[in-house]
Design a protein around this motif. Structure first.
Motif, PDB file in Angstrom:
ATOM      1  N   ARG A   1       1.887   6.251  -1.929  1.00 25.26           N
ATOM      2  CA  ARG A   1       2.686   5.045  -2.139  1.00 25.26           C
ATOM      3  C   ARG A   1       2.414   4.445  -3.520  1.00 25.26           C
ATOM      4  O   ARG A   1       3.334   4.019  -4.209  1.00 25.26           O
ATOM      5  CB  ARG A   1       2.399   4.022  -1.042  1.00 25.26           C
ATOM      6  CG  ARG A   1       3.229   2.734  -1.177  1.00 25.26           C
ATOM      7  CD  ARG A   1       3.145   1.903   0.084  1.00 25.26           C
ATOM      8  NE  ARG A   1       1.790   1.430   0.330  1.00 25.26           N
ATOM      9  CZ  ARG A   1       1.278   0.316  -0.242  1.00 25.26           C
ATOM     10  NH1 ARG A   1       2.005  -0.384  -1.085  1.00 25.26           N
ATOM     11  NH2 ARG A   1       0.052  -0.062   0.053  1.00 25.26           N
ATOM     12  N   GLU A   2       1.141   4.437  -3.913  1.00 24.84           N
ATOM     13  CA  GLU A   2       0.814   3.905  -5.232  1.00 24.84           C
ATOM     14  C   GLU A   2       1.394   4.776  -6.340  1.00 24.84           C
ATOM     15  O   GLU A   2       1.812   4.278  -7.389  1.00 24.84           O
ATOM     16  CB  GLU A   2      -0.700   3.782  -5.382  1.00 24.84           C
ATOM     17  CG  GLU A   2      -1.302   2.726  -4.484  1.00 24.84           C
ATOM     18  CD  GLU A   2      -2.814   2.719  -4.578  1.00 24.84           C
ATOM     19  OE1 GLU A   2      -3.326   2.435  -5.682  1.00 24.84           O
ATOM     20  OE2 GLU A   2      -3.476   3.019  -3.569  1.00 24.84           O
ATOM     21  N   GLY A   3       1.421   6.087  -6.094  1.00 20.45           N
ATOM     22  CA  GLY A   3       2.038   6.974  -7.071  1.00 20.45           C
ATOM     23  C   GLY A   3       3.510   6.687  -7.234  1.00 20.45           C
ATOM     24  O   GLY A   3       4.032   6.656  -8.359  1.00 20.45           O
ATOM     25  N   GLU A   4       4.197   6.463  -6.101  1.00 21.03           N
ATOM     26  CA  GLU A   4       5.626   6.131  -6.170  1.00 21.03           C
ATOM     27  C   GLU A   4       5.837   4.817  -6.925  1.00 21.03           C
ATOM     28  O   GLU A   4       6.762   4.681  -7.730  1.00 21.03           O
ATOM     29  CB  GLU A   4       6.212   6.032  -4.760  1.00 21.03           C
ATOM     30  CG  GLU A   4       6.148   7.317  -3.941  1.00 21.03           C
ATOM     31  CD  GLU A   4       7.111   8.385  -4.428  1.00 21.03           C
ATOM     32  OE1 GLU A   4       7.951   8.082  -5.310  1.00 21.03           O
ATOM     33  OE2 GLU A   4       7.015   9.527  -3.939  1.00 21.03           O
ATOM     34  N   GLU A   5       4.963   3.838  -6.656  1.00 20.29           N
ATOM     35  CA  GLU A   5       5.095   2.544  -7.333  1.00 20.29           C
ATOM     36  C   GLU A   5       4.859   2.686  -8.838  1.00 20.29           C
ATOM     37  O   GLU A   5       5.568   2.091  -9.656  1.00 20.29           O
ATOM     38  CB  GLU A   5       4.103   1.541  -6.743  1.00 20.29           C
ATOM     39  CG  GLU A   5       4.430   1.114  -5.318  1.00 20.29           C
ATOM     40  CD  GLU A   5       3.324   0.251  -4.725  1.00 20.29           C
ATOM     41  OE1 GLU A   5       2.266   0.096  -5.389  1.00 20.29           O
ATOM     42  OE2 GLU A   5       3.502  -0.253  -3.597  1.00 20.29           O
TER      43      GLU A   5
END
Length: 709
Positions: free
Chosen positions: A234-238
């Protein structure tokens, strides 16, 4: 030609500055901190600094100079239009002496009209960092890298020491800050990539790296990989979404980062049954600063995607030069003058060399207009090297300060100050461009050669194999020549369309023929075939025409050889080897006066060339044919003293010394020659060359007197 003087890119370090650059952790009688706000310690105790910014600026500038600086230069640097510049400088010097001098040890010294700081026993953080970068960060341990990075945690170089209405000081300060920001990025990159992949330290360093270099694609890719490795998708997507918005706001292509993120997720995907990584708590990813925060942008060039389209060779960008001439426009009104013309000229000439991937000047100027620092631009463009500098025009003189920087290490690979008298504007511009381009090309090749010889032979790509071959080629030794041929053959196998290794391969066969290491006719034909392959690969590459000219000369086709060599220097007027080989052919059997001109031009274009011995010897041959025997003997002796001078160079020197009446020197040189090459005679020498009849007769006449008959 313009006069060139070696400088150190704005951070000149003399012996005392070198001593002050050591940070060994021990107590020092004087510690000067320039990274962050200026601070001074004596014996471990802080020293109160004067309120005057110019006193502090004077101390910092002298510390960074590491050499004596004239009072006139200091007045120009720190005072715009003062009522009494001499009086103000004297007042500042008195305050600086009170600050720096110790009992029995005067540190601020006057040397005639110049001033310098004696930094023996002192420690200066900025000099320590600069010395480490110049020595090569790859030689530092992780602990040393962390200590160096910590020096930059306190803020920018001389933070808060801006002085209004002091243009020269502001320009110098800006240049230093950019240099140290580049060093900071290089340190953080090495720390991030050297940490345990996916570890907390790696993530922290990656975020710091992105804060310093927000458009560096490699930093984004490394952070995305680290997040995928730890399962923090999720942090990568953000992060990807935030980065895409930033790139799109600057009309920059972020698609390669999307591809990198998908590849990272696939690479680190672990089935749940196999025991994937435990879920991590949510953690805010520090997104790169947006354009409204950093005030820098990217032109709509798709620069980040350029790397995939490049051939496998070194890349370079010539950044806009600053114009420090009196009355030169600044800011949005700048451009269109001497500085811009020089950048366009250097960019075009580098592209003509065909050995480098050169970023178009339209892109670099667009980045400059958008306010992006050249170090930021270099990382956004993902180039290996940048050329940058400044121009100052004063009356009938122009001075150009140029430097070559390795992007990923922030190391200044080369820097020079060129000065010229203004006459014909276009002529001066051309001469300055010649000097800069030849120096840059030579230094890039030297750096790439050194880098290639440190790599395992089986891991070389075509570009690296070329430079490994070049390293062996200029040794002029039979075994080294065989090694050079092996690496050139490796390069053409990996990239058959790369002209330079074909030209190098031709030159190895030329050496076999010229130095008698193989049967001349067979080696000549191999040299010709390899040169023809170079031309088929790229008939715009000057090295291909150079190789063809040498092969045609071996065939005794002098006029076609000179035509091919003419083509090489027409394609690239800065191609020093082309000019030298013109001299080589002319000196033997054509026009010796033209040979002198071509030899001098080759040496001025590449004064530290590995082929310098041959340039010197060629000049000696031309002088010998003109009957200027004393001069010929001096030049030939210089050639023979070079470490890679081969047997024919020694023979040229012996003959020239004999013709100048320096019999004892000639006999001694022949004795040394015969110890290494027993049985060498003038006939072997003449069989290698194409000397005109009168010169050949002269050489045979003197050979009998010195033991070469």
């Amino acid at each position: 030609m313009p006069r060139a003087a070696a400088v150190d890119g704005g951070v000149a370090m003399g012996d005392e500055a070198q001593a002050a650059s050591r940070l060994d952790g021990g107590p020092a009688p004087l510690r000067l901190c320039l990274l962050g706000a200026l601070a001074l310690w004596r014996g471990g105790e802080p020293v109160a600094l004067p309120r005057s910014r110019k006193v502090r600026a004077l101390v910092a500038y002298l510390a960074m100079s590491g050499r004596a600086v004239s009072r006139g230069h200091l007045r120009e640097l720190l005072w715009d239009t003062p009522n009494d510049p001499r009086g103000e400088l004297r007042w500042c010097l008195s305050k600086a002496r009170a600050l720096l001098d110790e009992a029995g040890h005067a540190r601020l010294l006057a040397e005639g009209d110049a001033l310098r700081l004696d930094l023996r026993g002192a420690q200066v953080d900025a000099l320590a960092l600069h010395a480490a970068v110049q020595a090569g960060l790859e030689g530092c341990s992780p602990a040393q890298l962390r200590a160096l990075a910590a020096l930059l945690d306190g803020g920018e170089f001389l933070e808060g020491l801006d002085i209004p209405r002091c243009a020269a000081w502001s320009a110098w300060l800006l240049g230093q800050r950019r240099r140290f920001r580049a060093a900071h990025a290089a340190l953080l990159e090495r720390l991030a990539l050297g940490a345990e992949p996916g570890s907390g330290e790696a993530l922290g360093r990656l975020e710091q790296w992105l804060h310093v270099a927000p458009f560096d694609r490699r930093a984004h890719e490394a952070l995305l990989d680290a997040l995928a490795r730890r399962g923090r998708l999720r942090e990568g997507e953000e992060h990807l979404a935030a980065t895409a918005r930033m790139f799109e706001a600057e009309a920059q292509d972020w698609a390669p980062l999307g591809h990198a993120w998908r590849a990272a997720k696939a690479r680190h995907a672990v089935p749940a049954a196999a025991g994937g990584p435990p879920p991590q708590p949510a953690r805010r990813v520090v997104a790169p600063a947006g354009p409204e925060d950093e005030g820098c942008g990217m032109a709509a060039t798709g620069a980040v995607a350029l790397h995939e389209a490049r051939p496998g060779r070194a890349s370079i960008a010539v950044m806009p030069f600053a114009d420090f001439s009196a009355g030169a426009p600044a800011g949005a009104d700048a451009g269109g003058g001497w500085a811009d013309g020089l950048v366009h000229d250097v960019t075009t000439r580098l592209a003509k060399l065909r050995s480098l991937f050169v970023i178009a000047s339209a892109t670099t100027f667009a980045l400059g207009r958008r306010g992006m620092d050249m170090e930021q631009a270099a990382r956004a463009l993902d180039v290996d090297y940048t050329v940058s500098g400044s121009v100052r025009r004063e009356g009938a003189r122009i001075a150009v300060n140029a430097q070559l920087v390795e992007t990923r290490t922030a190391r200044v690979a080369w820097a020079e100050l060129f000065a010229a008298q203004l006459g014909d504007t276009l002529g001066v511009l051309e001469e300055l461009g010649n000097c800069i381009v030849a120096s840059v090309a030579s230094q890039v090749e030297a750096v790439e050669r050194q880098r290639a010889i440190l790599k395992a032979p089986q891991s070389l790509n075509a570009w690296e194999a070329l430079h490994r071959g070049l390293w062996h080629m200029v040794r002029f030794d039979h075994a080294h020549n065989a090694q050079a041929r092996h690496f050139f053959e490796t390069a053409v196998r990996l990239d058959p369309g790369f002209a330079r290794p074909w030209a190098g391969l031709s030159f190895t066969h030329f050496q076999d023929a010229f130095l008698g290491w193989d049967e001349r006719a067979a080696a000549t034909e191999r040299a010709y075939r390899a040169a023809s392959q170079a031309l088929m690969a790229d008939d715009r590459d000057p090295a291909a025409h150079w190789a063809l000219g040498r092969a045609l000369w071996l065939r005794a086709q002098v006029a076609p050889a000179l035509a091919a060599l003419d083509a090489s220097v027409e394609l690239s007027p800065n191609f020093a080897l082309g000019h030298y080989t013109q001299a080589f052919v002319q000196a033997q059997s054509a026009d010796p006066v033209a040979a002198l001109r071509a030899s001098d031009l080759a040496r001025s274009l590449s004064p530290y060339d590995p082929m310098l011995f041959a340039m010197l010897a060629t000049r000696a041959l031309a002088l010998m044919r003109l009957g200027r025997h004393e001069e010929a003997a001096d030049w030939a002796s210089r050639a023979a003293a070079r470490p890679n001078a081969h047997v024919h160079i020694q023979a040229i020197a012996a003959h020239c010394l004999a013709l100048a009446g320096r019999q004892a020197e000639a006999v001694a040189l022949v004795a040394a020659l015969h110890r290494q090459w027993p049985g060498y005679t003038v006939e072997r020498f003449l069989a290698a060359f194409l000397m005109e009849a009168e010169a050949a007769a002269t050489l045979r006449r003197v050979a009998a007197d010195i033991g070469l008959a």
